[in-house]
Scaffold this motif. Structure first.
Motif, PDB file in Angstrom:
ATOM      1  N   MET A 143       0.826  -1.207   0.000  1.00 15.78           N
ATOM      2  CA  MET A 143       0.000   0.000   0.000  1.00 15.78           C
ATOM      3  C   MET A 143       0.865   1.264   0.000  1.00 15.78           C
ATOM      4  O   MET A 143       0.472   2.295  -0.554  1.00 15.78           O
ATOM      5  CB  MET A 143      -0.929  -0.010   1.215  1.00 15.78           C
ATOM      6  CG  MET A 143      -2.003  -1.082   1.188  1.00 15.78           C
ATOM      7  SD  MET A 143      -3.061  -1.043  -0.288  1.00 15.78           S
ATOM      8  CE  MET A 143      -2.472  -2.507  -1.148  1.00 15.78           C
ATOM      9  N   ALA A 144       2.050   1.173   0.601  1.00 15.90           N
ATOM     10  CA  ALA A 144       2.965   2.319   0.564  1.00 15.90           C
ATOM     11  C   ALA A 144       3.365   2.640  -0.877  1.00 15.90           C
ATOM     12  O   ALA A 144       3.481   3.815  -1.267  1.00 15.90           O
ATOM     13  CB  ALA A 144       4.198   2.035   1.421  1.00 15.90           C
ATOM     14  N   GLU A 145       3.565   1.593  -1.679  1.00 16.02           N
ATOM     15  CA  GLU A 145       3.887   1.791  -3.092  1.00 16.02           C
ATOM     16  C   GLU A 145       2.710   2.429  -3.825  1.00 16.02           C
ATOM     17  O   GLU A 145       2.884   3.308  -4.681  1.00 16.02           O
ATOM     18  CB  GLU A 145       4.247   0.450  -3.730  1.00 16.02           C
ATOM     19  CG  GLU A 145       5.571  -0.127  -3.256  1.00 16.02           C
ATOM     20  CD  GLU A 145       6.739   0.786  -3.614  1.00 16.02           C
ATOM     21  OE1 GLU A 145       6.925   1.063  -4.811  1.00 16.02           O
ATOM     22  OE2 GLU A 145       7.450   1.241  -2.684  1.00 16.02           O
ATOM     23  N   HIS A 146       1.486   1.985  -3.491  1.00 18.70           N
ATOM     24  CA  HIS A 146       0.300   2.591  -4.119  1.00 18.70           C
ATOM     25  C   HIS A 146       0.212   4.079  -3.787  1.00 18.70           C
ATOM     26  O   HIS A 146      -0.162   4.893  -4.635  1.00 18.70           O
ATOM     27  CB  HIS A 146      -0.962   1.872  -3.639  1.00 18.70           C
ATOM     28  CG  HIS A 146      -1.298   0.646  -4.411  1.00 18.70           C
ATOM     29  ND1 HIS A 146      -1.805   0.680  -5.696  1.00 18.70           N
ATOM     30  CD2 HIS A 146      -1.205  -0.666  -4.082  1.00 18.70           C
ATOM     31  CE1 HIS A 146      -2.000  -0.550  -6.128  1.00 18.70           C
ATOM     32  NE2 HIS A 146      -1.646  -1.390  -5.174  1.00 18.70           N
ATOM     33  N   LYS A 147       0.551   4.414  -2.549  1.00 25.33           N
ATOM     34  CA  LYS A 147       0.473   5.822  -2.176  1.00 25.33           C
ATOM     35  C   LYS A 147       1.532   6.643  -2.915  1.00 25.33           C
ATOM     36  O   LYS A 147       1.274   7.767  -3.362  1.00 25.33           O
ATOM     37  CB  LYS A 147       0.647   5.979  -0.665  1.00 25.33           C
ATOM     38  CG  LYS A 147       0.496   7.434  -0.208  1.00 25.33           C
ATOM     39  CD  LYS A 147       0.865   7.624   1.241  1.00 25.33           C
ATOM     40  CE  LYS A 147       0.808   9.109   1.593  1.00 25.33           C
ATOM     41  NZ  LYS A 147       1.333   9.393   2.933  1.00 25.33           N
ATOM     42  N   LYS A 148       2.740   6.078  -3.046  1.00 23.67           N
ATOM     43  CA  LYS A 148       3.825   6.822  -3.698  1.00 23.67           C
ATOM     44  C   LYS A 148       3.550   7.055  -5.175  1.00 23.67           C
ATOM     45  O   LYS A 148       3.834   8.133  -5.716  1.00 23.67           O
ATOM     46  CB  LYS A 148       5.146   6.051  -3.539  1.00 23.67           C
ATOM     47  CG  LYS A 148       5.800   6.244  -2.194  1.00 23.67           C
ATOM     48  CD  LYS A 148       7.274   5.838  -2.195  1.00 23.67           C
ATOM     49  CE  LYS A 148       7.454   4.366  -2.420  1.00 23.67           C
ATOM     50  NZ  LYS A 148       8.883   3.959  -2.280  1.00 23.67           N
ATOM     51  N   PHE A 149       2.993   6.044  -5.834  1.00 27.03           N
ATOM     52  CA  PHE A 149       2.871   6.120  -7.296  1.00 27.03           C
ATOM     53  C   PHE A 149       1.430   6.184  -7.794  1.00 27.03           C
ATOM     54  O   PHE A 149       1.200   6.239  -8.998  1.00 27.03           O
ATOM     55  CB  PHE A 149       3.576   4.912  -7.938  1.00 27.03           C
ATOM     56  CG  PHE A 149       5.032   4.826  -7.579  1.00 27.03           C
ATOM     57  CD1 PHE A 149       5.942   5.740  -8.085  1.00 27.03           C
ATOM     58  CD2 PHE A 149       5.494   3.845  -6.722  1.00 27.03           C
ATOM     59  CE1 PHE A 149       7.287   5.665  -7.752  1.00 27.03           C
ATOM     60  CE2 PHE A 149       6.828   3.753  -6.382  1.00 27.03           C
ATOM     61  CZ  PHE A 149       7.734   4.669  -6.897  1.00 27.03           C
ATOM     62  N   GLY A 150       0.456   6.169  -6.865  1.00 34.74           N
ATOM     63  CA  GLY A 150      -0.947   6.199  -7.277  1.00 34.74           C
ATOM     64  C   GLY A 150      -1.631   7.486  -6.861  1.00 34.74           C
ATOM     65  O   GLY A 150      -0.982   8.515  -6.631  1.00 34.74           O
ATOM     66  N   THR A 151      -2.945   7.414  -6.739  1.00 36.48           N
ATOM     67  CA  THR A 151      -3.740   8.609  -6.429  1.00 36.48           C
ATOM     68  C   THR A 151      -4.066   8.736  -4.947  1.00 36.48           C
ATOM     69  O   THR A 151      -4.626   9.745  -4.532  1.00 36.48           O
ATOM     70  CB  THR A 151      -5.068   8.574  -7.216  1.00 36.48           C
ATOM     71  OG1 THR A 151      -5.786   7.379  -6.870  1.00 36.48           O
ATOM     72  CG2 THR A 151      -4.809   8.583  -8.715  1.00 36.48           C
TER      73      THR A 151
ATOM     74  N   VAL B 218       8.361   3.195   7.849  1.00 34.76           N
ATOM     75  CA  VAL B 218       7.549   3.335   6.631  1.00 34.76           C
ATOM     76  C   VAL B 218       7.010   4.767   6.601  1.00 34.76           C
ATOM     77  O   VAL B 218       5.914   5.044   7.084  1.00 34.76           O
ATOM     78  CB  VAL B 218       6.384   2.317   6.594  1.00 34.76           C
ATOM     79  CG1 VAL B 218       5.699   2.346   5.223  1.00 34.76           C
ATOM     80  CG2 VAL B 218       6.870   0.916   6.921  1.00 34.76           C
ATOM     81  N   PRO B 219       7.774   5.704   6.066  1.00 33.92           N
ATOM     82  CA  PRO B 219       7.389   7.122   6.124  1.00 33.92           C
ATOM     83  C   PRO B 219       6.089   7.428   5.381  1.00 33.92           C
ATOM     84  O   PRO B 219       5.486   8.482   5.617  1.00 33.92           O
ATOM     85  CB  PRO B 219       8.583   7.832   5.475  1.00 33.92           C
ATOM     86  CG  PRO B 219       9.313   6.781   4.703  1.00 33.92           C
ATOM     87  CD  PRO B 219       9.089   5.502   5.428  1.00 33.92           C
ATOM     88  N   GLU B 220       5.676   6.527   4.497  1.00 35.64           N
ATOM     89  CA  GLU B 220       4.416   6.760   3.769  1.00 35.64           C
ATOM     90  C   GLU B 220       3.197   6.633   4.679  1.00 35.64           C
ATOM     91  O   GLU B 220       2.106   7.089   4.338  1.00 35.64           O
ATOM     92  CB  GLU B 220       4.278   5.760   2.610  1.00 35.64           C
ATOM     93  CG  GLU B 220       5.267   5.972   1.473  1.00 35.64           C
ATOM     94  CD  GLU B 220       6.628   5.382   1.790  1.00 35.64           C
ATOM     95  OE1 GLU B 220       7.574   5.641   1.031  1.00 35.64           O
ATOM     96  OE2 GLU B 220       6.745   4.633   2.798  1.00 35.64           O
ATOM     97  N   VAL B 221       3.343   5.997   5.847  1.00 38.85           N
ATOM     98  CA  VAL B 221       2.228   5.820   6.778  1.00 38.85           C
ATOM     99  C   VAL B 221       1.923   7.154   7.467  1.00 38.85           C
ATOM    100  O   VAL B 221       2.795   7.779   8.067  1.00 38.85           O
ATOM    101  CB  VAL B 221       2.546   4.737   7.828  1.00 38.85           C
ATOM    102  CG1 VAL B 221       1.432   4.676   8.874  1.00 38.85           C
ATOM    103  CG2 VAL B 221       2.717   3.380   7.151  1.00 38.85           C
ATOM    104  N   ASP B 222       0.661   7.568   7.376  1.00 37.95           N
ATOM    105  CA  ASP B 222       0.251   8.849   7.952  1.00 37.95           C
ATOM    106  C   ASP B 222      -0.247   8.720   9.386  1.00 37.95           C
ATOM    107  O   ASP B 222      -0.176   9.675  10.158  1.00 37.95           O
ATOM    108  CB  ASP B 222      -0.857   9.468   7.094  1.00 37.95           C
ATOM    109  CG  ASP B 222      -0.371   9.789   5.693  1.00 37.95           C
ATOM    110  OD1 ASP B 222       0.367  10.774   5.543  1.00 37.95           O
ATOM    111  OD2 ASP B 222      -0.712   9.032   4.757  1.00 37.95           O
ATOM    112  N   ALA B 223      -0.792   7.545   9.737  1.00 36.97           N
ATOM    113  CA  ALA B 223      -1.338   7.377  11.080  1.00 36.97           C
ATOM    114  C   ALA B 223      -1.429   5.893  11.410  1.00 36.97           C
ATOM    115  O   ALA B 223      -1.514   5.047  10.514  1.00 36.97           O
ATOM    116  CB  ALA B 223      -2.723   8.017  11.192  1.00 36.97           C
ATOM    117  N   VAL B 224      -1.404   5.597  12.715  1.00 35.57           N
ATOM    118  CA  VAL B 224      -1.597   4.226  13.187  1.00 35.57           C
ATOM    119  C   VAL B 224      -2.736   4.228  14.200  1.00 35.57           C
ATOM    120  O   VAL B 224      -2.866   5.148  15.013  1.00 35.57           O
ATOM    121  CB  VAL B 224      -0.312   3.639  13.821  1.00 35.57           C
ATOM    122  CG1 VAL B 224       0.752   3.427  12.757  1.00 35.57           C
ATOM    123  CG2 VAL B 224       0.206   4.523  14.936  1.00 35.57           C
TER     124      VAL B 224
END
Length: 469
Positions: free
Chosen positions: A43-51, A73-79
């Protein structure tokens, strides 16, 4: 999921369609943890390269590694941990990144918005959360907190609402279902709850999973025997049969005591289907311990059985135990134990051939659309064998439908499954399908239809795990 849907978010299984990605994680065993980590990275890859604009990680893995997830995993915004479910909207709206780690205390109730991830005719209800048992291989108390039961009336209302919306079978779950109500001052709380649920006319079956051996009382057995709609089925994980292994696991008891318990269960409830599970390769398991387990399985003659390979968890008490068993030995022991059960299962299922039994129709098989699937009351959803239907047409030209209760003639048996044909569709309760106001509200929730005036956002979950509440 229900909380998000209530707030106007549209759920989608496709990550490439989502504005917000939510990964609901599990961390109970090593395989589940790996699957969760893989899903987060995907999902981190989806966030980096997707919408997608946000990535939120929720569930058990957060209880163990909340800080590490955010750091690595810096792409994670919240836990969002297991005790913070009601804070999911804050995470989605950007008002929450992480809360300080605290013992989980969340417990959903009948007013908590919920979306069923199961077919309409079969639903799970969680009746308790957490666990107080000290099993050394388990980290559930750390992930889910102390044992706490839902209120009796809350469980009953949820079951009544589900039944009014068309549910035919309810499965009660919790980490320790047989302790239900003890913290509320109820004696034989599970037996009392089952008695109340047995009076809901629309339900074909009610079952429960995960019985703790020393919590199976005679009152509970008598209750199961007394009510036709209570499935004659018990899932009782025993974990081992060797006295020394059970002592190391801090579960106590031994194989001979278990055999006496099985004898009592079968005497009280003739024809009951019994399921159990074991752990092989626990630290210190000798050849003698394992041989004792094999002997026990042959003597126990379980209808269904699962075997788990022990894996170390760094914050489980068993992590520090000595005499670890080699991975190849663990795998070989699992295969040997399952081979014993395979023979038992094949022989036990042969007894069903030629019988006509009541079954719950599940619908077309995902494996082969030319056949349908059903289950007998001795088959729990998702974990046991299936009844495959080669013919669902009745003599009058009508066809059985998903969610029907039907009489099925069993024509063939296999190692873990049965094969049969529908000979009669049983009438539903006259109240079944009548939509009360409550049922209408629930049906709208199940169909995930947010109010028209609210803006829709697409949100996806990145791990195909069952979500309750």
């Amino acid at each position: 999921m229900g909380i998000l849907a209530r707030d106007g978010y549209e759920l989608t299984p496709r990550a490439d369609e989502a504005d917000i990605l939510v990964v609901n994680t599990c961390s109970f065993i090593e395989a589940a943890q790996k699957e969760s980590v893989d899903a987060i990275l995907e999902m981190a890859e989806h966030k980096k390269f997707g919408t997608a604009k946000k990535l939120i990680v929720a569930g058990c893995l957060v209880e163990r590694y909340r800080d590490q997830i955010l750091e690595q995993v810096p792409e994670v915004d919240a836990v969002v941990g297991t005790g913070e479910v009601e804070r999911i909207l804050q995470a989605v709206h950007g008002d929450l990144r992480a809360l300080p780690a605290e013992p989980p205390a969340f417990l959903y109730h009948d007013f908590t918005p919920r979306i069923l991830t199961t077919p309409k005719h079969a639903a799970y209800i969680k009746i308790a959360e957490g666990c107080d048992h000290p099993c050394t291989f388990c980290i559930i108390p750390q992930l889910r907190g102390k044992f706490r039961s839902r209120r009796f009336e809350s469980v009953l209302r949820e079951a009544e609402n589900l039944a009014a919306a068309g549910t035919r079978e309810i499965t009660l779950i919790g980490q320790d279902t047989t302790s239900y109500g003890e913290d509320l001052g109820l004696r034989d709380g599970l037996a009392q709850l089952l008695t109340a649920l047995a009076n809901i006319d629309e339900l074909l079956w009610v079952r429960f999973l995960y019985a703790y051996p020393n919590r199976v009382t005679q009152k509970l057995l008598d209750t199961l025997a007394a009510h036709p709609s209570l499935a004659k089925y018990m899932d009782m994980p025993l974990q081992h049969a060797s006295r020394s292994m059970l002592a190391r696991m801090k579960r106590g008891s031994h194989g001979d005591a278990f055999l006496k318990s099985l004898e009592r269960i079968r005497a009280t409830i003739p024809g009951i289907s019994l399921r159990t599970s074991f752990i092989v390769g626990f630290p210190g398991e000798t050849d003698q311990d394992f041989d004792e387990l094999c002997h026990f399985v042959r003597a126990g003659q379980f209808d269904w059985m699962g075997v788990f390979e022990y894996s170390d968890l760094d914050n489980a008490a068993s992590f520090s135990l000595d005499a670890k068993v080699a991975a190849e030995v663990i795998s070989a022991r699992r295969n040997r134990l399952m081979a014993i059960q395979k023979k038992i299962s094949r022989e036990k299922l042969k007894n069903w051939k030629g019988r006509t039994e009541t079954a719950l129709i599940e619908g077309p098989s995902k494996e082969n659309p030319l056949v349908w699937e059903a289950r007998l009351q001795g088959m729990a959803p998702e974990i046991d064998g299936k009844l495959y239907l080669t013919d669902i047409e009745l003599p009058d030209g009508r066809f059985a439908e998903t969610g029907d209760a039907a009489r099925v003639e069993i024509t063939k048996t296999d190692t873990y499954d049965l094969i049969g044909r529908v000979v009669e569709v049983l009438p539903r309760c006259e109240n079944d399908g009548l939509e009360t106001a409550t049922a209408k509200d629930l049906t709208r929730t199940l169909k995930n239809q947010p109010p028209a005036h609210e803006k829709l956002h697409r949100i996806t979950t990145g791990a195909p795990l069952r979500v309750l509440g």
